[in-house]
Design a protein around this motif. Structure first.
Motif, PDB file in Angstrom:
ATOM      1  N   ARG A  87     -32.246  -1.663   3.242  1.00 21.01           N
ATOM      2  CA  ARG A  87     -31.836  -0.277   3.260  1.00 21.01           C
ATOM      3  C   ARG A  87     -30.606  -0.104   2.397  1.00 21.01           C
ATOM      4  NH1 ARG A  87     -32.187   1.179   9.719  1.00 21.01           N
ATOM      5  NH2 ARG A  87     -34.428   0.742   9.987  1.00 21.01           N
ATOM      6  N   PRO A  88     -30.419   1.067   1.834  1.00 26.68           N
ATOM      7  CA  PRO A  88     -29.215   1.277   1.033  1.00 26.68           C
ATOM      8  C   PRO A  88     -27.978   1.229   1.898  1.00 26.68           C
ATOM      9  CG  PRO A  88     -30.393   3.341   1.378  1.00 26.68           C
ATOM     10  CD  PRO A  88     -31.291   2.252   1.865  1.00 26.68           C
ATOM     11  N   LYS A  89     -26.857   0.830   1.270  1.00 29.26           N
ATOM     12  CA  LYS A  89     -25.592   0.725   1.991  1.00 29.26           C
ATOM     13  C   LYS A  89     -25.145   2.098   2.460  1.00 29.26           C
ATOM     14  CE  LYS A  89     -21.867   0.164  -0.340  1.00 29.26           C
ATOM     15  NZ  LYS A  89     -20.801  -0.435  -1.161  1.00 29.26           N
ATOM     16  N   LYS A  90     -24.792   2.192   3.709  1.00 26.17           N
ATOM     17  CA  LYS A  90     -24.364   3.456   4.289  1.00 26.17           C
ATOM     18  C   LYS A  90     -22.988   3.286   4.909  1.00 26.17           C
ATOM     19  CE  LYS A  90     -29.081   4.976   5.322  1.00 26.17           C
ATOM     20  NZ  LYS A  90     -30.012   5.435   6.374  1.00 26.17           N
ATOM     21  N   LYS A  91     -22.312   4.414   5.076  1.00 24.70           N
ATOM     22  CA  LYS A  91     -20.985   4.371   5.642  1.00 24.70           C
ATOM     23  C   LYS A  91     -21.015   4.365   7.166  1.00 24.70           C
ATOM     24  CE  LYS A  91     -18.555   6.494   1.769  1.00 24.70           C
ATOM     25  NZ  LYS A  91     -17.646   7.567   1.345  1.00 24.70           N
ATOM     26  N   LYS A  92     -22.136   4.735   7.762  1.00 25.30           N
ATOM     27  CA  LYS A  92     -22.178   4.798   9.221  1.00 25.30           C
ATOM     28  C   LYS A  92     -22.178   3.394   9.821  1.00 25.30           C
ATOM     29  CE  LYS A  92     -27.208   4.873   9.788  1.00 25.30           C
ATOM     30  NZ  LYS A  92     -28.341   5.629  10.328  1.00 25.30           N
ATOM     31  N   ILE A  93     -21.787   3.317  11.095  1.00 25.58           N
ATOM     32  CA  ILE A  93     -21.740   2.049  11.815  1.00 25.58           C
ATOM     33  C   ILE A  93     -23.099   1.793  12.445  1.00 25.58           C
ATOM     34  CG2 ILE A  93     -20.658   0.817  13.728  1.00 25.58           C
ATOM     35  CD1 ILE A  93     -18.116   2.362  13.187  1.00 25.58           C
ATOM     36  N   ARG A  94     -23.767   0.735  12.013  1.00 24.49           N
ATOM     37  CA  ARG A  94     -25.098   0.414  12.499  1.00 24.49           C
ATOM     38  C   ARG A  94     -25.062  -0.499  13.716  1.00 24.49           C
ATOM     39  NH1 ARG A  94     -28.233  -2.320   8.024  1.00 24.49           N
ATOM     40  NH2 ARG A  94     -29.883  -2.131   9.584  1.00 24.49           N
TER      41      ARG A  94
END
Length: 207
Positions: free
Chosen positions: A25-32
């Motif tokens: 998945r593309p890098k996201k700023k949300k906390i997974r």
């Protein structure tokens, strides 16, 4: 790739094969991984708070000593085995071969073909800030112990430096490469930052 370093040799083998087969998945700023982020900070911050407030919370040195050591031990195991792998895709450990020889093993998750990472930017910042700041605090506590003439706490602060410092060292080796010298890496990083700062100043001075 997994980078394995010992006193005599180093070899590269694959890592996280099952995870690498799937699409990234593309890098996201949300906390997974909110639970992993919480416990990445919880044990180490709790150990520092107990150390600072131990004389207020309890009059028993033994109770405070055992509590801090337990928190530091839980933090060491959690960061070494769980949060590093989940938050930044890194892991390290030491193993003994059949000949009784010690090997330091460093693992780093391979990026996908498109250069995407499984970890998010927010998780990466939480991981590295917690990993770097807390050992610095324990180093400060070492000096404060000497200056305040409280030698009974020396074992506690040295344990804090040792456990959290070893995790910091291991993950820096994972991130930068097990075969690289840390001094040269720091010099290279500072050089790049100086160059970026100089370029920004030149751009701002242009009409």
């Amino acid at each position: 790739m997994m980078r394995q370093e010992s006193s005599d040799d180093a070899e590269d083998v694959s890592l996280f094969d099952a995870e690498d087969e799937g699409p990234r998945r593309p890098k996201k700023k949300k906390i997974r991984h909110p639970v992993a982020c919480f416990f990445h900070l919880f044990f180490r911050i709790s150990a520092i708070i107990v150390y600072l407030l131990c004389e207020i919370l309890s009059s028993s040195f033994i109770a405070c000593f055992v509590t801090i050591i337990l928190l530091l031990s839980c933090d060491f195991w959690t960061v070494k085995n769980i949060t590093g792998r989940l938050l930044v895709g890194l892991r390290w450990w030491n193993q003994i071969d059949d000949d009784g020889k010690s090997h330091w093993v460093f693992e780093a998750r391979k990026p996908s073909g498109k250069g995407r990472r499984a970890s998010s930017e927010a998780e990466s910042k939480i991981f590295w800030l917690g990993l770097i700041i807390c050992p610095i605090m324990w180093v400060i506590f070492v000096f404060s112990t000497f200056f305040s003439f409280k030698p009974k706490w020396l074992a506690v602060v040295i344990m804090g430096v040792s456990l959290q410092g070893s995790n910091l060292y291991g993950y820096i080796k994972c991130k930068m490469g097990s075969g690289k010298n840390l001094t040269s890496m720091a010099t290279s990083y500072l050089g790049r930052q100086f160059f970026k700062t100089a370029m920004k100043k030149e751009d701002s001075e242009e009409p």
